[in-house]
Motif scaffolding. Structure first.
Motif, PDB file in Angstrom:
ATOM      1  N   ARG A  65     -19.940  17.667 -11.701  1.00  0.00           N
ATOM      2  CA  ARG A  65     -19.891  17.817 -10.241  1.00  0.00           C
ATOM      3  C   ARG A  65     -19.278  16.575  -9.601  1.00  0.00           C
ATOM      4  NH1 ARG A  65     -24.355  17.817  -7.800  1.00  0.00           N
ATOM      5  NH2 ARG A  65     -25.945  17.825  -9.426  1.00  0.00           N
ATOM      6  N   ALA A  66     -19.615  15.413 -10.142  1.00  0.00           N
ATOM      7  CA  ALA A  66     -19.010  14.172  -9.648  1.00  0.00           C
ATOM      8  C   ALA A  66     -17.505  14.175  -9.909  1.00  0.00           C
ATOM      9  CB  ALA A  66     -19.666  12.964 -10.308  1.00  0.00           C
ATOM     10  N   ALA A  67     -17.106  14.696 -11.069  1.00  0.00           N
ATOM     11  CA  ALA A  67     -15.680  14.752 -11.411  1.00  0.00           C
ATOM     12  C   ALA A  67     -14.920  15.666 -10.462  1.00  0.00           C
ATOM     13  CB  ALA A  67     -15.515  15.230 -12.850  1.00  0.00           C
ATOM     14  N   VAL A  68     -15.504  16.813 -10.129  1.00  0.00           N
ATOM     15  CA  VAL A  68     -14.873  17.735  -9.181  1.00  0.00           C
ATOM     16  C   VAL A  68     -14.720  17.054  -7.816  1.00  0.00           C
ATOM     17  CG1 VAL A  68     -15.182  19.891  -7.888  1.00  0.00           C
ATOM     18  CG2 VAL A  68     -15.627  19.827 -10.355  1.00  0.00           C
ATOM     19  N   ARG A  69     -15.735  16.310  -7.409  1.00  0.00           N
ATOM     20  CA  ARG A  69     -15.664  15.582  -6.137  1.00  0.00           C
ATOM     21  C   ARG A  69     -14.573  14.518  -6.197  1.00  0.00           C
ATOM     22  NH1 ARG A  69     -20.700  12.255  -3.325  1.00  0.00           N
ATOM     23  NH2 ARG A  69     -19.433  11.105  -1.806  1.00  0.00           N
ATOM     24  N   MET A  70     -14.472  13.814  -7.318  1.00  0.00           N
ATOM     25  CA  MET A  70     -13.432  12.797  -7.465  1.00  0.00           C
ATOM     26  C   MET A  70     -12.044  13.400  -7.369  1.00  0.00           C
ATOM     27  SD  MET A  70     -14.918  10.412 -10.539  1.00  0.00           S
ATOM     28  CE  MET A  70     -13.262   9.756 -10.813  1.00  0.00           C
ATOM     29  N   ARG A  71     -11.879  14.600  -7.913  1.00  0.00           N
ATOM     30  CA  ARG A  71     -10.562  15.254  -7.863  1.00  0.00           C
ATOM     31  C   ARG A  71     -10.146  15.492  -6.417  1.00  0.00           C
ATOM     32  NH1 ARG A  71      -6.796  15.869 -11.384  1.00  0.00           N
ATOM     33  NH2 ARG A  71      -6.568  18.115 -11.244  1.00  0.00           N
ATOM     34  N   GLN A  84     -20.561  18.760 -24.562  1.00  0.00           N
ATOM     35  CA  GLN A  84     -21.020  19.387 -25.798  1.00  0.00           C
ATOM     36  C   GLN A  84     -20.557  20.838 -25.858  1.00  0.00           C
ATOM     37  OE1 GLN A  84     -22.327  17.946 -28.266  1.00  0.00           O
ATOM     38  NE2 GLN A  84     -23.559  16.201 -27.615  1.00  0.00           N
ATOM     39  N   ALA A  85     -20.410  21.466 -24.696  1.00  0.00           N
ATOM     40  CA  ALA A  85     -20.003  22.869 -24.615  1.00  0.00           C
ATOM     41  C   ALA A  85     -19.159  23.057 -23.360  1.00  0.00           C
ATOM     42  CB  ALA A  85     -21.234  23.780 -24.562  1.00  0.00           C
ATOM     43  N   VAL A  86     -18.547  24.231 -23.241  1.00  0.00           N
ATOM     44  CA  VAL A  86     -17.672  24.517 -22.111  1.00  0.00           C
ATOM     45  C   VAL A  86     -18.488  25.010 -20.920  1.00  0.00           C
ATOM     46  CG1 VAL A  86     -15.686  25.821 -21.283  1.00  0.00           C
ATOM     47  CG2 VAL A  86     -15.820  25.140 -23.693  1.00  0.00           C
ATOM     48  N   GLU A  87     -18.442  24.272 -19.811  1.00  0.00           N
ATOM     49  CA  GLU A  87     -19.064  24.701 -18.557  1.00  0.00           C
ATOM     50  C   GLU A  87     -17.982  25.436 -17.760  1.00  0.00           C
ATOM     51  OE1 GLU A  87     -22.201  24.208 -17.969  1.00  0.00           O
ATOM     52  OE2 GLU A  87     -22.709  22.750 -19.534  1.00  0.00           O
ATOM     53  N   GLU A  88     -17.925  26.770 -17.916  1.00  0.00           N
ATOM     54  CA  GLU A  88     -16.774  27.527 -17.433  1.00  0.00           C
ATOM     55  C   GLU A  88     -16.568  27.430 -15.923  1.00  0.00           C
ATOM     56  OE1 GLU A  88     -16.844  31.512 -18.831  1.00  0.00           O
ATOM     57  OE2 GLU A  88     -16.936  30.952 -20.940  1.00  0.00           O
ATOM     58  N   GLN A  89     -17.646  27.546 -15.157  1.00  0.00           N
ATOM     59  CA  GLN A  89     -17.497  27.538 -13.704  1.00  0.00           C
ATOM     60  C   GLN A  89     -16.883  26.237 -13.211  1.00  0.00           C
ATOM     61  OE1 GLN A  89     -21.135  28.124 -11.526  1.00  0.00           O
ATOM     62  NE2 GLN A  89     -20.244  27.516  -9.572  1.00  0.00           N
ATOM     63  N   TYR A  90     -17.435  25.118 -13.688  1.00  0.00           N
ATOM     64  CA  TYR A  90     -16.947  23.825 -13.220  1.00  0.00           C
ATOM     65  C   TYR A  90     -15.591  23.481 -13.835  1.00  0.00           C
ATOM     66  CZ  TYR A  90     -21.366  22.801 -10.908  1.00  0.00           C
ATOM     67  OH  TYR A  90     -22.453  22.831 -10.072  1.00  0.00           O
ATOM     68  N   ALA A  91     -15.363  23.928 -15.071  1.00  0.00           N
ATOM     69  CA  ALA A  91     -14.067  23.667 -15.688  1.00  0.00           C
ATOM     70  C   ALA A  91     -12.960  24.337 -14.895  1.00  0.00           C
ATOM     71  CB  ALA A  91     -14.065  24.165 -17.137  1.00  0.00           C
ATOM     72  N   THR A  92     -13.203  25.559 -14.465  1.00  0.00           N
ATOM     73  CA  THR A  92     -12.211  26.272 -13.652  1.00  0.00           C
ATOM     74  C   THR A  92     -11.991  25.571 -12.320  1.00  0.00           C
ATOM     75  OG1 THR A  92     -12.859  28.369 -14.665  1.00  0.00           O
ATOM     76  CG2 THR A  92     -11.626  28.496 -12.611  1.00  0.00           C
ATOM     77  N   GLU A  93     -13.093  25.140 -11.687  1.00  0.00           N
ATOM     78  CA  GLU A  93     -12.980  24.440 -10.407  1.00  0.00           C
ATOM     79  C   GLU A  93     -12.249  23.112 -10.567  1.00  0.00           C
ATOM     80  OE1 GLU A  93     -15.855  22.903  -6.727  1.00  0.00           O
ATOM     81  OE2 GLU A  93     -16.699  24.035  -8.411  1.00  0.00           O
ATOM     82  N   LEU A  94     -12.506  22.436 -11.686  1.00  0.00           N
ATOM     83  CA  LEU A  94     -11.867  21.153 -11.957  1.00  0.00           C
ATOM     84  C   LEU A  94     -10.356  21.304 -12.057  1.00  0.00           C
ATOM     85  CD1 LEU A  94     -12.725  18.139 -12.701  1.00  0.00           C
ATOM     86  CD2 LEU A  94     -12.397  18.836 -15.072  1.00  0.00           C
TER      87      LEU A  94
END
Length: 214
Positions: A65-71, A84-94
């Motif tokens: 979430r911090a990374a998305v905000r930084m973007r 460790q695993a793919v967080e699909e929702q945030y990965a897409t948002e990122l």
């Protein structure tokens, strides 16, 4: 290259710091929570931040979430997510705004030192570094809206390499084909996805986003 590391595990944080410094890069800060990451990134403006997904206090999604905000707030700072695993929702948002200066790797990749350091450098320079497993999972997250069904297996392979941020020349080298063959595949991809030439839209980015969102 100036790097900020955000990782709550002391061993991994120190290991990443030594790994990067041994290769001539400068780790300007190493923090263990998302709030400090945002503060030091805004203050120091490093070329790239290496960020763990799960950080204090809840160890769920604070890091990403911090990374998305930084973007949004620090678009000039590259962000490489470790998970460790793919967080699909945030990965897409990122990846939704732009595929420039962003990466998402599974932590297993850190074991391959050369690939990891190459990924950090690529993101710092404005490129993209996506773990093949991340691409694979995001590709399969919405099969009902598969806009890539018309692509041939070879065209899908080319688009997968594009999603990893590779140039046409790099794709040609990986596939052991000519640059011209790759250019033809890319042209076919644009045509099948309905991406006409435009003065404002970057067709390569739009194709990758279609790939990631399908």
């Amino acid at each position: 290259m100036r790097v900020v590391i955000a990782e709550d595990s002391v061993l991994l944080r120190d290991g990443l710091t030594r790994l990067l410094e041994d290769r001539g890069h400068e780790v300007v800060a190493a923090v263990d929570d998302a709030d400090r990451l945002l503060a030091v990134a805004a203050e120091l403006r490093p070329e790239v931040c290496v960020v763990d997904v799960r950080m204090p206090p809840s160890f769920t999604d604070e890091g990403i979430r911090a990374a998305v905000r930084m973007r949004r707030e620090l678009p000039d700072v590259g962000v490489l997510i470790l998970s460790q695993a793919v967080e699909e929702q945030y990965a897409t948002e990122l990846l939704a705004g732009s595929t420039s200066g962003v990466g998402y790797l599974l932590k297993d990749r850190v074991a391959d030192v050369g690939d990891f350091v190459d990924a950090v450098v690529r993101v710092a320079k404005g490129g993209t570094a996506l773990d093949p497993e991340v691409v694979s999972q995001l590709l399969g997250r919405s099969r009902k809206q598969n806009v890539l069904v018309t692509l041939t297996p070879r065209e899908r392979e080319v688009l997968g390499y594009m999603a990893e941020g590779r140039t046409n020349s790099a794709i040609a080298q990986a596939m052991v084909v000519s640059d011209g063959a790759v250019e033809k595949h890319v042209s076919n991809i644009f045509g099948k996805l309905g991406l006409a030439p435009s003065e404002t839209d970057h067709r390569r980015v739009l194709a990758v986003l279609a790939y990631l969102g399908s």
